[in-house]
Enzyme design. Structure first.
Site, PDB file in Angstrom:
ATOM      1  N   SER A 103       2.223  11.034  -3.331  1.00 32.31           N
ATOM      2  CA  SER A 103       1.952  10.810  -2.161  1.00 32.31           C
ATOM      3  C   SER A 103       2.147  11.996  -0.981  1.00 32.31           C
ATOM      4  CB  SER A 103       2.405   9.491  -1.247  1.00 32.31           C
ATOM      5  OG  SER A 103       3.762   9.545  -1.288  1.00 32.31           O
ATOM      6  N   HIS A 122      -2.546   6.021  -5.013  1.00 33.94           N
ATOM      7  CA  HIS A 122      -3.570   7.102  -4.086  1.00 33.94           C
ATOM      8  C   HIS A 122      -4.653   7.577  -4.753  1.00 33.94           C
ATOM      9  CE1 HIS A 122      -0.558   7.817  -0.714  1.00 33.94           C
ATOM     10  NE2 HIS A 122       0.282   7.298  -1.562  1.00 33.94           N
ATOM     11  N   LYS A 155      -5.149   1.775   0.455  1.00 34.31           N
ATOM     12  CA  LYS A 155      -5.654   3.027   0.564  1.00 34.31           C
ATOM     13  C   LYS A 155      -7.079   3.326   0.835  1.00 34.31           C
ATOM     14  CE  LYS A 155      -1.039   4.772  -0.146  1.00 34.31           C
ATOM     15  NZ  LYS A 155      -0.490   3.502  -0.111  1.00 34.31           N
TER      16      LYS A 155
END
Lengths: 409, 88
Positions: free
Chosen positions: A187, A216, A247
């Protein structure tokens, strides 16, 4: 007698020093209006959002909004219960089926957040006499999860398959199972795991499994957005995939998928699954719709990578120091925490929101202005972001003031 | 850590060398020197130091034992135990 918070005295003092300098508090940002996936009103000012992990910009997808509204009306604002009590609705089961189809795995378990998914899975997957080998740069939720496990925990050097191999070799005569834990995209610096190399190491050693946290990378990597395993062409070699809806999926929640036999039994032992209220029906409905959009989201991924390249190149050309390669995470390095805080304040005052990331939450002790791109960013917005970064960095003396070119003659 | 016993001079000498770059305030290093209170290590620096120890001795130090490690002596004895176990 000592006060109960005395041991945090240093932290409190550091924070006070930061506030005493005046200016906004980087850890108490308040958005009063969200104008779009890429803009909000912060402190009365229109601000470009460049640090929200909203990679595909699906938070306002009309199809997901409609599904969420419908579920809200039909099922109410919340389930008021755990998945194992009254908190499993048809939507939760539909979502788990959608995840199985999306990843082409036999089982999927939905948790209330990505953090809880890691905490639940990592605390229960391995038991006494087993081993967990985790990348040193793994997320806090992985650290907390393994800490609650009864397995022996060993860290290997970040993205270093040879170091992992060496550590597994030392365990060769131990009968327990071994679980390798990595992340698809890390990240803070946006770097990818060397998945093919790690899979090769995994295959060399007996009783060894691989878990990848694709928080991610789902939606971001792979032709169909299935993350790094899809991009690297080794989906069958990743035994467990953990992910989040907070996300690219644009809402909140976490999950794990696997084809390991009887994987579903984790529902009986994962405390973060059993003792937490389940996700609200509207969230579940929007996650399900957005997974469909991600699968067919090739155009969004193309735009995301175009934007990633534009910001990376723009900031590099401006003379800023980046700790990231071209990726949807752009990590601008400041020389120290104080400068990073001043940098962050300069950006927010000028109308750009990014994440301030300071040690110990960062690798290599970096003080970072961490940006994340969105497929919905326009070229104009990114030009503005680069221009504001340049001005603030120049004012801080981090890059040289450019002499305007004067035409001669 | 409850393990008793003396740290071997060789182990201490190795730790002494490894700790040099971490000993920013020039603390006088002894077996009973504490990582947190005396050397001012936070949990991250402890992890970083453990990684250099792992490299030096070619071992893995499980994270599980770290909560019980407060001094050079504690970590040194744990390392000696792991090295011994590895040799069989």
């Amino acid at each position: 007698m000592a006060g109960i918070f005395d041991r945090f005295a240093n932290l409190v003092a550091q924070r006070q020093a930061m506030l005493d300098e005046g200016g906004s508090d980087p850890f108490q940002v308040r958005m009063d209006e969200v104008l779009s996936q890429t803009e909000a009103i912060i402190a009365g000012k229109r601000t470009i959002l460049c640090g929200t992990n909203n990679y595909l910009g699906l938070t306002f997808a009309p199809e997901a909004l409609k599904a969420a509204h419908d579920a809200l009306d039909a099922f109410g604002t919340g389930t008021t219960g755990s998945r194992v009590a009254n908190g499993t609705y048809s939507g939760h089961k539909d979502l788990e089926r959608t995840l199985c189809e999306f990843f082409n795995k036999d089982s999927a378990i939905v948790f209330s957040t990505g953090f809880l998914a890691n905490a639940g899975v990592l605390s229960t997957l391995m038991g006494p006499g087993d081993f967990i080998l985790m990348d040193a740069d793994c997320h806090a939720s992985i650290y907390d999860g393994v800490r609650a496990s009864s397995a022996e925990i060993i860290r290997f050097k970040h993205n270093d398959a040879a170091d992992l191999d060496k550590r597994l070799a030392r365990l060769a005569d131990k009968p327990g199972n071994k679980l390798i834990v990595i992340e698809g995209i890390y990240s803070m610096l946006g770097d990818k795991a060397p998945l093919k190399d790690i899979v090769a190491v995994k295959k060399k050693h007996a009783n060894t499994f691989l878990l990848s946290d694709e928080a991610h990378s789902v939606g971001v990597l792979g032709r169909y957005g299935r993350g790094l395993p899809e991009e690297a062409g080794c989906e069958d070699d990743v035994d467990f995939i953990v992910g989040t809806f907070s996300k690219s999926v644009g809402t909140v929640g976490g999950f794990v998928v696997s084809s390991y036999p009887n994987f579903d039994m984790l529902r009986l032992v994962c405390r973060p699954y059993i003792f937490t209220a389940s996700l609200p029906p509207s969230v579940v409905a929007s996650a399900r719709v957005n997974l469909g959009l991600i699968k067919n989201g090739g155009a969004l991924r193309t735009r995301l990578m175009r934007n990633a390249k534009a910001l990376h190149n723009g900031l590099t050309e401006a003379g800023l120091k980046l700790a990231s390669d071209i990726s949807p995470v752009v990590a601008v390095v400041a020389p120290d925490p104080q400068t990073a805080i001043a940098f962050w304040r300069g950006l927010i005052d000028a109308g750009v929101y990014v994440n301030l990331a300071l040690p110990p939450a960062t690798p290599y002790g970096y003080s970072l202005l961490r940006c994340s791109l969105c497929a919905a960013h326009t070229e104009e917005q990114l030009r503005e972001v680069v221009a504001i970064f340049t001005t603030v960095a120049t004012n801080l003396g981090l890059i040289e003031r450019r002499t305007p070119r004067v035409a001669l003659g | 850590m409850t393990a008793n016993g003396e740290l071997s001079p060789d182990t201490f000498a190795a730790f002494y060398e490894l700790l040099k770059p971490f000993n920013k305030t020039g603390v006088d290093l002894k077996p009973e020197t504490r990582f947190s209170e005396d050397l001012n290590f936070d949990s991250l620096v402890v992890m970083e130091f453990v990684a250099t120890v792992e490299d030096r001795f070619d071992i893995s130090v499980p994270m599980n034992i770290l909560p019980d490690i407060a001094t050079i002596q504690h970590l040194g004895l744990a390392v000696e135990k792991i090295v011994k176990a590895a040799k069989g």
